[in-house]
Scaffold this active site. Sequence first.
Site, short mmCIF file in Angstrom:
data_model
loop_
_atom_site.label_atom_id
_atom_site.label_comp_id
_atom_site.label_asym_id
_atom_site.label_seq_id
_atom_site.Cartn_x
_atom_site.Cartn_y
_atom_site.Cartn_z
N VAL A 1 55.10 38.38 27.46
CA VAL A 1 55.60 37.80 26.22
C VAL A 1 55.08 36.38 26.03
O VAL A 1 54.46 36.06 25.01
CB VAL A 1 57.15 37.82 26.21
CG1 VAL A 1 57.70 37.06 25.02
CG2 VAL A 1 57.65 39.25 26.20
N GLU B 1 60.67 39.63 20.44
CA GLU B 1 59.28 40.03 20.55
C GLU B 1 59.19 41.56 20.55
O GLU B 1 59.97 42.20 21.22
CB GLU B 1 58.76 39.47 21.89
CG GLU B 1 57.36 39.80 22.19
CD GLU B 1 56.46 39.43 21.04
OE1 GLU B 1 56.40 38.25 20.68
OE2 GLU B 1 55.84 40.35 20.47
N LEU C 1 56.10 43.26 21.05
CA LEU C 1 54.80 43.74 21.54
C LEU C 1 54.98 44.78 22.64
O LEU C 1 55.94 44.75 23.40
CB LEU C 1 53.96 42.57 22.05
CG LEU C 1 54.41 41.76 23.26
CD1 LEU C 1 54.03 42.44 24.57
CD2 LEU C 1 53.77 40.39 23.20
N PHE D 1 56.36 58.10 19.25
CA PHE D 1 57.42 58.15 20.26
C PHE D 1 58.13 59.50 20.27
O PHE D 1 59.33 59.58 20.49
CB PHE D 1 58.38 56.96 20.11
CG PHE D 1 57.78 55.73 20.71
CD1 PHE D 1 56.75 55.08 20.05
CD2 PHE D 1 58.18 55.25 21.94
CE1 PHE D 1 56.13 53.98 20.61
CE2 PHE D 1 57.57 54.16 22.52
CZ PHE D 1 56.54 53.52 21.85
N CYS E 1 60.81 47.40 29.98
CA CYS E 1 61.71 47.15 28.85
C CYS E 1 62.74 48.24 28.60
O CYS E 1 63.94 47.96 28.63
CB CYS E 1 60.88 46.91 27.60
SG CYS E 1 59.67 45.61 27.84
#
Length: 435
Positions: A11, A148, A150, A246, A257
Amino acid sequence: MNIAVAGTGYVGLVTGVCLAEKGHQVTCVDVDEAKVAKMQAGRSPIYEPGLEELMRANAARLAFTTDWAAAYKDAQVIFIGVGTPEKKDGSANLKYVYNVARQIADSVRSECVVVVKSTVPIGTNDKVEKFLRERARGVRLHVASNPEFLAQGTAVRDTLQPSRIVLGVEDAFSEQALRAVYEGFDAPVLVMNRRSAEMVKYASNDFLALKISYVNEIANLCESVGADIEDVTAGMGYDGRIGSRFLRAGIGYGGSCFPKDTKALSWLANFNDTEIKTVRAAIEVNENQKLKLLKKAKKYFPDGFDGVKVAMLGLTFKPGTDDLREAASLVNAAILLEDGARLQAWDPVGTENYKRFYPDQITYCDTIQQAITGADVCFIFTEWEEICRLSPKVYRQLMNKPIVLDGRNCYSLPACEEAGITYISVGRRPVEAGQ
Ligand code: UGA
């Protein structure tokens, strides 16, 4: 603008480099001197496509240092991008966030905005602001949340062309500063209060984790009723309300994550005397899913894996990264080794990291061909392109027994039938050699 970024993990570093690319003057701070020296030499400490090139192209606007006081003292905006690892009880460990907050409070000299990019439990920004204001005497500090989104492997693109920019602010000064930071970005900007911004991050990640676990359960059911998950998800994905991304069934989600953020939200709900049953279910489904191939392999090795030569293809939690956090390969390797299996593994970038867990117990191979040669069974844990491109016939040619258990559905069933291998994948009918 003069920006400082605390933490040079995925990040922090990607944010810093991309903000320099947009014309800001950025100083990235890390406590690890070796890492800082590496970055000063233009090298990225993480494997992330395109990042090193961007670091070099923006060298004039980028500085790397361990000297936090110098970096923070005159910064207009300070991003906190340090890790928030999972504690034993599933809650997020905020000690790194508070370490940075302490350093900021002790060094800033002029009014500035401290932006929390790390994923933190709802309400953390409020606490960080209270902490900063009590500790930083004589300087006005503001705190904003800017989650974030990403993903590893596409981090640079995700940051330079974000799907959205979420700004959690409680005052006009913060909003103005952050709008200036993101002036050069072409993305919708959503301004909301800090708690909502913090929640957007968890709610987004956990929704994606839930989507994967849902599709994995459908895949398991497909196997029982004779349906094919690839056809089913193709049929679902065209519905714009569902979307095709997904929806890939497999051996479960890993990474730094989804596993952490699902557990953190579940913990948070519990802590607030409520329950998020769907997220809890996603966690449970995912844990079972990681062992799915091993369970299926029992049919072929009823006496266990003692002395069995096992090929492992793909070690990382997904392609495009050398990260092993919560990778399905790890839990499987541990069980296989305990059972006495002889493992030979291939991964294009994850091997060095794997050696930290298993320096000598596994034979690491330079090619897929070496890894499968003479093997009695092969497990595929990551859908690296090199694996997907391989003809299933190669397994037939090189393995002792051509039994392939594929946790990522890399091959078409007809191709495996034609190759004459036993091929067990997720949510699809089994292909048995010789049938
Ligand atoms: C994830 C999110 O996708 C990012 O938006 C978020 O910013 C990031 O977490 C974060 O919180 O920092 P990441 O963990 O890098 O990004 O990886 P993903 O591409 O989301 O994949 C996570 C896991 O899900 C992988 O193990 C992958 O194999 C699995 N997955 C993904 C599936 O099993 N099926 C799918 O259809 C998609």
